[in-house]
Design an enzyme around this catalytic site. Structure first.
Site, PDB file in Angstrom:
ATOM      1  N   LYS A 119       0.824  -1.213   0.000  1.00  0.00           N
ATOM      2  CA  LYS A 119       0.000   0.000   0.000  1.00  0.00           C
ATOM      3  C   LYS A 119       0.866   1.276   0.000  1.00  0.00           C
ATOM      4  CE  LYS A 119      -4.004  -2.195   2.211  1.00  0.00           C
ATOM      5  NZ  LYS A 119      -4.981  -2.124   3.327  1.00  0.00           N
ATOM      6  N   TYR A 149     -12.249  -2.114  -3.956  1.00  0.00           N
ATOM      7  CA  TYR A 149     -12.765  -2.219  -2.584  1.00  0.00           C
ATOM      8  C   TYR A 149     -14.300  -2.133  -2.542  1.00  0.00           C
ATOM      9  CZ  TYR A 149      -8.256  -2.198  -0.114  1.00  0.00           C
ATOM     10  OH  TYR A 149      -7.023  -2.544   0.409  1.00  0.00           O
ATOM     11  N   ASN A 177      -2.056   0.310   6.677  1.00  0.00           N
ATOM     12  CA  ASN A 177      -1.509  -0.918   7.264  1.00  0.00           C
ATOM     13  C   ASN A 177      -0.652  -1.725   6.287  1.00  0.00           C
ATOM     14  OD1 ASN A 177      -3.580  -1.845   5.695  1.00  0.00           O
ATOM     15  ND2 ASN A 177      -4.715  -2.848   7.338  1.00  0.00           N
ATOM     16  N   HIS A 195      -2.281  -5.370   1.525  1.00  0.00           N
ATOM     17  CA  HIS A 195      -3.568  -6.038   1.323  1.00  0.00           C
ATOM     18  C   HIS A 195      -3.288  -7.487   0.968  1.00  0.00           C
ATOM     19  CE1 HIS A 195      -7.526  -7.101  -0.319  1.00  0.00           C
ATOM     20  NE2 HIS A 195      -6.833  -7.732  -1.252  1.00  0.00           N
TER      21      HIS A 195
HETATM   22  P1  ADP Z   1      -7.986  -6.685   5.747  1.00  0.00           P
HETATM   23  O1  ADP Z   1      -7.155  -5.770   4.864  1.00  0.00           O
HETATM   24  O2  ADP Z   1      -7.202  -7.157   6.947  1.00  0.00           O
HETATM   25  O3  ADP Z   1      -8.627  -7.815   4.972  1.00  0.00           O
HETATM   26  P2  ADP Z   1     -10.616  -5.423   5.762  1.00  0.00           P
HETATM   27  O4  ADP Z   1     -10.891  -6.191   4.503  1.00  0.00           O
HETATM   28  O5  ADP Z   1     -11.596  -5.533   6.872  1.00  0.00           O
HETATM   29  O6  ADP Z   1      -9.172  -5.791   6.365  1.00  0.00           O
HETATM   30  O7  ADP Z   1     -10.482  -3.866   5.421  1.00  0.00           O
HETATM   31  C1  ADP Z   1      -9.859  -3.439   4.231  1.00  0.00           C
HETATM   32  C2  ADP Z   1      -8.940  -2.294   4.553  1.00  0.00           C
HETATM   33  O8  ADP Z   1      -9.716  -1.195   5.009  1.00  0.00           O
HETATM   34  C3  ADP Z   1      -7.944  -2.531   5.699  1.00  0.00           C
HETATM   35  O9  ADP Z   1      -6.787  -3.239   5.301  1.00  0.00           O
HETATM   36  C4  ADP Z   1      -7.626  -1.114   6.124  1.00  0.00           C
HETATM   37  O10 ADP Z   1      -6.723  -0.484   5.218  1.00  0.00           O
HETATM   38  C5  ADP Z   1      -9.000  -0.466   6.001  1.00  0.00           C
HETATM   39  N1  ADP Z   1      -9.755  -0.529   7.267  1.00  0.00           N
HETATM   40  C6  ADP Z   1     -10.328  -1.623   7.821  1.00  0.00           C
HETATM   41  N2  ADP Z   1     -10.945  -1.324   8.979  1.00  0.00           N
HETATM   42  C7  ADP Z   1     -10.748   0.015   9.174  1.00  0.00           C
HETATM   43  C8  ADP Z   1     -11.129   0.934  10.177  1.00  0.00           C
HETATM   44  N3  ADP Z   1     -11.858   0.553  11.250  1.00  0.00           N
HETATM   45  N4  ADP Z   1     -10.749   2.231  10.041  1.00  0.00           N
HETATM   46  C9  ADP Z   1     -10.039   2.642   8.962  1.00  0.00           C
HETATM   47  N5  ADP Z   1      -9.654   1.825   7.975  1.00  0.00           N
HETATM   48  C10 ADP Z   1      -9.985   0.514   8.069  1.00  0.00           C
HETATM   49 MG    MG Z   2     -10.008  -7.714   3.426  1.00  0.00          MG
END
Ligand code: ADP
Ligand code: MG
Length: 140
Positions: free
Chosen positions: A11, A51, A114, A117
């Site tokens: 990212k 997304y 974070n 992905h």
């Molecule tokens: P992952 O990437 O671990 O699969 P998700 O699919 O739930 O997590 O969410 C997609 C992305 O959205 C996350 O990697 C993060 O960048 C963002 N995200 C998820 N939850 C939050 C949150 N509570 N606040 C802000 N950004 C979030």
């Molecule tokens: Mg996800």
């Protein structure tokens, strides 16, 4: 377990800090092979489409803005149980909850920024790989 492929994205928070190589080392040291990779600067429409499953979530707008704030590196990782293995290597979505040694624990700035992905199922992996790559670009 069978050889699988999964879609990974390094990212913008990680590309900005020049962490592509360090993130890739985590994948390779864990036994995943990078079988396709390219650096892109996503458009808003591309990030919204990728997304789309999160469209109704409160963080959707911010997430899209973050994902287009700089270049990303999209890649296909291959290996035994690659989908689950990559989720393990990445760590929990929230770096505060991520296990020691995971990419998000090591590098993530926040729950949003974070660093990586990773696809969350074999079915989603196939769709996400097809979103970014033609078959000819993936060399196992
Ligand atoms: P992952 O990437 O671990 O699969 P998700 O699919 O739930 O997590 O969410 C997609 C992305 O959205 C996350 O990697 C993060 O960048 C963002 N995200 C998820 N939850 C939050 C949150 N509570 N606040 C802000 N950004 C979030
Ligand atoms: Mg996800």
């Amino acid at each position: 377990m069978a050889t699988e492929r999964t879609l990974s994205i390094i990212k913008p928070d990680a590309t900005r800090r020049n962490l592509t190589g360090k993130v890739n080392a985590c994948f390779e040291e864990a036994g995943l092979r990078i079988v396709a990779q390219k650096r892109l600067h996503l458009t808003q429409a591309q990030a919204e489409a990728f997304y789309g499953v999160h469209r109704e979530r409160g963080f959707f707008k911010d997430l899209v803005a973050f994902m287009i704030s700089g270049p990303v590196v999209v890649q296909v990782l291959e290996g035994e149980g690659a989908v689950a293995k990559n989720r393990e290597i990445m760590g929990a979505t929230d770096p505060a909850k991520a296990a020691p040694g995971t990419i998000r624990k090591l590098f993530a700035e926040s729950i949003e920024a974070n660093s990586v992905h990773g696809s969350d199922s074999a079915e989603n992996a196939a769709a996400e790989i097809a979103f970014f790559f033609a078959g000819i670009e993936i060399v196992g």
